[in-house]
Design an enzyme around this catalytic site. Sequence first.
Site, mmCIF file in Angstrom:
data_model
loop_
_atom_site.group_PDB
_atom_site.id
_atom_site.type_symbol
_atom_site.label_atom_id
_atom_site.label_comp_id
_atom_site.label_asym_id
_atom_site.label_seq_id
_atom_site.Cartn_x
_atom_site.Cartn_y
_atom_site.Cartn_z
ATOM 1 C CB ILE A 14 -0.967 -0.014 1.207
ATOM 2 C CG1 ILE A 14 -1.899 -1.234 1.103
ATOM 3 C CG2 ILE A 14 -1.778 1.276 1.281
ATOM 4 C CD1 ILE A 14 -2.746 -1.516 2.330
ATOM 5 C CB ALA B 206 6.183 1.032 9.240
ATOM 6 C CB SER C 140 -0.285 -6.137 8.428
ATOM 7 O OG SER C 140 0.448 -6.571 7.315
ATOM 8 C CE1 TYR D 230 -2.482 -5.291 11.377
ATOM 9 C CE2 TYR D 230 -4.642 -6.150 10.743
ATOM 10 C CZ TYR D 230 -3.602 -5.257 10.562
ATOM 11 O OH TYR D 230 -3.700 -4.311 9.564
ATOM 12 C CG ASP E 253 -10.494 -15.537 8.238
ATOM 13 O OD1 ASP E 253 -9.844 -14.489 8.370
ATOM 14 O OD2 ASP E 253 -10.231 -16.408 7.395
HETATM 15 N N1 UDP Z 1 -8.689 -16.815 1.956
HETATM 16 C C1 UDP Z 1 -8.782 -18.081 1.385
HETATM 17 N N2 UDP Z 1 -7.673 -18.613 0.778
HETATM 18 C C2 UDP Z 1 -6.484 -17.938 0.710
HETATM 19 C C3 UDP Z 1 -6.391 -16.638 1.295
HETATM 20 C C4 UDP Z 1 -7.516 -16.118 1.913
HETATM 21 O O1 UDP Z 1 -9.830 -18.733 1.426
HETATM 22 O O2 UDP Z 1 -5.502 -18.470 0.153
HETATM 23 C C5 UDP Z 1 -9.877 -16.218 2.567
HETATM 24 C C6 UDP Z 1 -9.698 -15.791 4.010
HETATM 25 O O3 UDP Z 1 -9.982 -16.865 4.876
HETATM 26 C C7 UDP Z 1 -10.702 -14.637 4.114
HETATM 27 C C8 UDP Z 1 -10.692 -14.016 2.721
HETATM 28 O O4 UDP Z 1 -10.147 -15.024 1.862
HETATM 29 O O5 UDP Z 1 -11.986 -15.150 4.355
HETATM 30 C C9 UDP Z 1 -9.821 -12.782 2.633
HETATM 31 O O6 UDP Z 1 -8.574 -13.082 3.220
HETATM 32 P P1 UDP Z 1 -7.292 -12.150 3.070
HETATM 33 O O7 UDP Z 1 -6.151 -12.861 3.749
HETATM 34 O O8 UDP Z 1 -7.093 -11.799 1.635
HETATM 35 O O9 UDP Z 1 -7.674 -10.825 3.840
HETATM 36 P P2 UDP Z 1 -8.227 -10.564 5.348
HETATM 37 O O10 UDP Z 1 -9.732 -10.543 5.221
HETATM 38 O O11 UDP Z 1 -7.697 -11.633 6.223
HETATM 39 O O12 UDP Z 1 -7.672 -9.220 5.669
#
Ligand code: UDP
Length: 320
Positions: free
Chosen positions: A12, A74, A77, A141, A281
């Site tokens: 970003i 920074a 994350s 986080y 999640d």
């Molecule tokens: N996700 C997934 N497979 C992957 C990476 C992410 O199914 O290889 C899912 C993750 O569980 C979440 C969504 O995609 O539901 C977005 O995840 P990401 O890590 O991109 O962003 P976050 O929402 O964690 O910031």
Amino acid sequence: MRIFVTGGAGYIGSVVVERLLDKGHEVVVYDNLSKGHRESVDAPATLIVGDLADRESLQRAIDAQRTEAVIHLAASSIVGESITSPHAYFQNNIVNGLNLLEVMREAGVKRLVFSSTAAVYGVPASIPITEESTLAPTNPYGESKLAFERLLRWYDEAYQLRYVSLRYFNAAGATARHGEAHDPETHLIPNVLKVARGEAKEVMIFGEDYDTPDGTCIRDYIHVGDLADAHLLALGAMEKSSQIYNLGYGSGYSVAEVVEMSRQVTGRWIPTESAPRRAGDPPVLIASSDRIMRDLGWRPRMSELDQIIESAWKWTNKQA
Ligand code: UDP
């Protein structure tokens, strides 16, 4: 303006720097390159390789530029990593962040744009999420970002440090020059595109039994260029008072929909594999960004999911 960007070599950050330079700002990037890349910092921005933990180096860098405003990106994350190593997240995102505030205070720098996150909300009680929604992070986080926001409030009150905290939803996509390249990659869209390119066998779908129409998690994906634009608007707007803004489009896509759209955009078959839920999640995260639209006139320019994926796909193919 002379702007000091921490984390400006990251995904970003590199786009924020690109936009700042486009508008004629003078930019110094301070980054320890733990996740960022030296070559992601566009000329004529200056890169200083340094850590937020190193207060002297930070002080020298901020003084040398005669910094007028700081954009603080920074941070550590990765949600999963924060659950297994909370100490590292509190150290880097809170303690080291406090170093930055102290150096700013000593140098008399009174404007800060802070990179915050939807993770401060945890599992929301209702959708869309507004800035007034309950703050209940479900991982260290999100906790660390919320703690820093709370410090900011008191720095504002006591030292007139004016800040804008931007709570990002899911940053995605690329500009012509900069895109997402983490190692290891944890984010959905770059992982899906890796499979499309044949660099990985299949996309792991983390959980298909959520309470959503197709059982997979829903997120509000926001193009990194639109996200970066909000930082520039924030810089111009904090003179009078500090503020907190959500940044998303107000529409959500499921993991399965992202995979399907990626198949259409790339024209490739993208195999998937079911995997267990990922810790921490939430099922659905969708922003209301009405406040930043109203206050700062922020307007999305790349809000279609196919545009976002297309931009990431083009960028990924250029790297090869
Ligand atoms: N996700 C997934 N497979 C992957 C990476 C992410 O199914 O290889 C899912 C993750 O569980 C979440 C969504 O995609 O539901 C977005 O995840 P990401 O890590 O991109 O962003 P976050 O929402 O964690 O910031």
